[in-house]
Design an enzyme around this catalytic site. Structure first.
Site, mmCIF file in Angstrom:
data_model
loop_
_atom_site.group_PDB
_atom_site.id
_atom_site.type_symbol
_atom_site.label_atom_id
_atom_site.label_comp_id
_atom_site.label_asym_id
_atom_site.label_seq_id
_atom_site.Cartn_x
_atom_site.Cartn_y
_atom_site.Cartn_z
ATOM 1 C CG HIS A 125 49.920 93.848 47.505
ATOM 2 N ND1 HIS A 125 50.601 93.735 48.703
ATOM 3 C CD2 HIS A 125 49.636 92.567 47.152
ATOM 4 C CE1 HIS A 125 50.708 92.473 49.056
ATOM 5 N NE2 HIS A 125 50.120 91.723 48.124
ATOM 6 C CD GLU B 265 47.457 87.270 52.621
ATOM 7 O OE1 GLU B 265 48.688 87.073 52.629
ATOM 8 O OE2 GLU B 265 46.742 87.085 51.608
HETATM 9 N N1 ADE Z 1 51.870 85.243 46.875
HETATM 10 C C1 ADE Z 1 50.926 85.506 45.972
HETATM 11 N N2 ADE Z 1 49.820 85.980 46.564
HETATM 12 C C2 ADE Z 1 50.065 86.022 47.885
HETATM 13 C C3 ADE Z 1 49.333 86.419 49.028
HETATM 14 N N3 ADE Z 1 48.081 86.893 48.925
HETATM 15 N N4 ADE Z 1 49.914 86.308 50.221
HETATM 16 C C4 ADE Z 1 51.162 85.841 50.328
HETATM 17 N N5 ADE Z 1 51.892 85.468 49.288
HETATM 18 C C5 ADE Z 1 51.355 85.556 48.076
HETATM 19 ZN ZN ZN Z 2 50.150 89.609 48.060
#
Ligand code: ADE
Ligand code: ZN
Length: 328
Positions: free
Chosen positions: A12, A195
């Site tokens: 990731h 997230e």
């Molecule tokens: N684009 C870049 N970093 C990201 C993240 N942590 N969450 C969502 N989109 C992203």
């Molecule tokens: Zn990401």
């Protein structure tokens, strides 16, 4: 040997988000673009919260204007990854940042990225594969254009399709058409969820997009049934602890749920997301996790084996990675 020296598999990593600030500053200088507002006095990237982070991120990408720029970016990014002893990286590439979603332009950008990746492989033995990524806050219609670029370039190198961007906008299911198109083209699927979205966003990702990996997914820890579902479905989480700490999800590494998820049987892996934005490297993530959770080389080896098995590359490449992890 310190755990930081172990060979690593990173699943990731946002290609543009991995750009060293000095590299972006140099391009801004060459192209006479004023980006002074996005840097701190110390030379890092400046942002206040997640949405503001996305704004800084997109401002930085404004200097990445040609395939050559993306080739140079790829070299700079893979140098950093190799310095952390990453042996395999999957990075998120967005056709929206590479030619504005035009398929012909996307092919040219992709060629430049692949050429730089071949050079890095020859120099460091590091392998790169690409995951085409749509940007959630640009909406489902733009995502269809992205998915078409993904489907048309799917193969040994573009191996997956995913989605990043602002989790506060819309629902995972709004993007089902694009994910279906990518799946039909043979691409493997992942999406950012859990997230900034809570457990519901992870449920949506599983039910509505049927992904086999989830970017972050850590807030699944708030829902016992969801944790069981992740285990039952054999879903791998691409966990980026340092990113979560800097963006304020958790107070520090000790409070991060990665250990609780792993202890519950969820497949967790370790990545950096946008490392220079979050003041981290893959090396540092391992050091911090070892310190916070008492993990040793055997734990990290097992986590890297999990990552290699969840990688979207072909079987021969995966077997090669597993062998390198075993031999280390
Ligand atoms: N684009 C870049 N970093 C990201 C993240 N942590 N969450 C969502 N989109 C992203
Ligand atoms: Zn990401």
């Amino acid at each position: 040997m310190s755990v930081a020296d172990l060979p690593k598999v990173e699943l990731h990593l946002h290609h543009e988000g991995a750009a060293p600030p000095a590299f972006i500053r140099q391009l801004a200088h060459e192209k006479k673009v004023d980006l002074s507002g996005i840097f701190t006095d110390e030379g890092g990237y400046k942002f206040t919260d997640f949405v503001n982070f996305l704004r800084t991120y997109e401002a930085a990408t404004a200097v990445l204007q040609t395939p050559e720029d993306f080739g140079r970016l790829t070299s700079a990014v893979l140098e950093e990854c190799a310095a952390s002893n990453a042996i395999y990286v999957e990075s998120f590439l967005s056709p929206e940042f590479c030619g504005g979603g035009d398929l012909g332009a996307w092919r040219e950008y992709l060629q430049a990225v692949q050429e730089a990746a071949r050079d890095a492989e020859a120099r460091h033995g590091i392998l790169l594969r690409g995951i085409v990524t749509c940007i959630r806050h640009e909406g489902p219609e733009v995502a269809k254009r992205t998915a078409l670029c993904a489907a048309e370039t799917a193969g040994d190198w573009i191996v997956g399709f995913g989605m990043g961007g602002d989790e506060g906008k819309g629902h995972q299911g709004d993007f089902a058409y694009s994910f279906d198109m990518a799946r039909e083209a043979g691409l493997r699927l992942t999406t950012h969820a859990g997230e900034f979205g809570g457990p519901d966003s992870v449920w949506e990702a599983i039910r509505d997009l049927n992904v086999e990996r989830i970017g972050h997914g850590v807030r699944a820890i708030e829902d016992k049934a969801l944790v069981q579902e992740l285990v039952a479905r054999d879903i791998t989480l691409e966990v980026c602890p340092g990113s979560n700490v800097v963006l304020g999800l958790y107070k520090n590494f000790a409070h991060h749920p990665i250990k609780r998820l792993r202890d519950a049987g969820v497949k967790v892996t370790i990545s950096t997301d946008d490392p220079p934005f979050f003041g981290t490297t893959l090396r540092r993530e391992y050091e911090m996790l070892a310190q916070a959770h008492g993990w040793d080389a055997a734990d990290f080896k097992a986590i890297n084996q999990t990552a290699a098995r969840a990688a979207f590359c072909d079987a021969d490449t995966r077997d090669g990675l597993l062998k390198r992890l075993e031999d280390a």
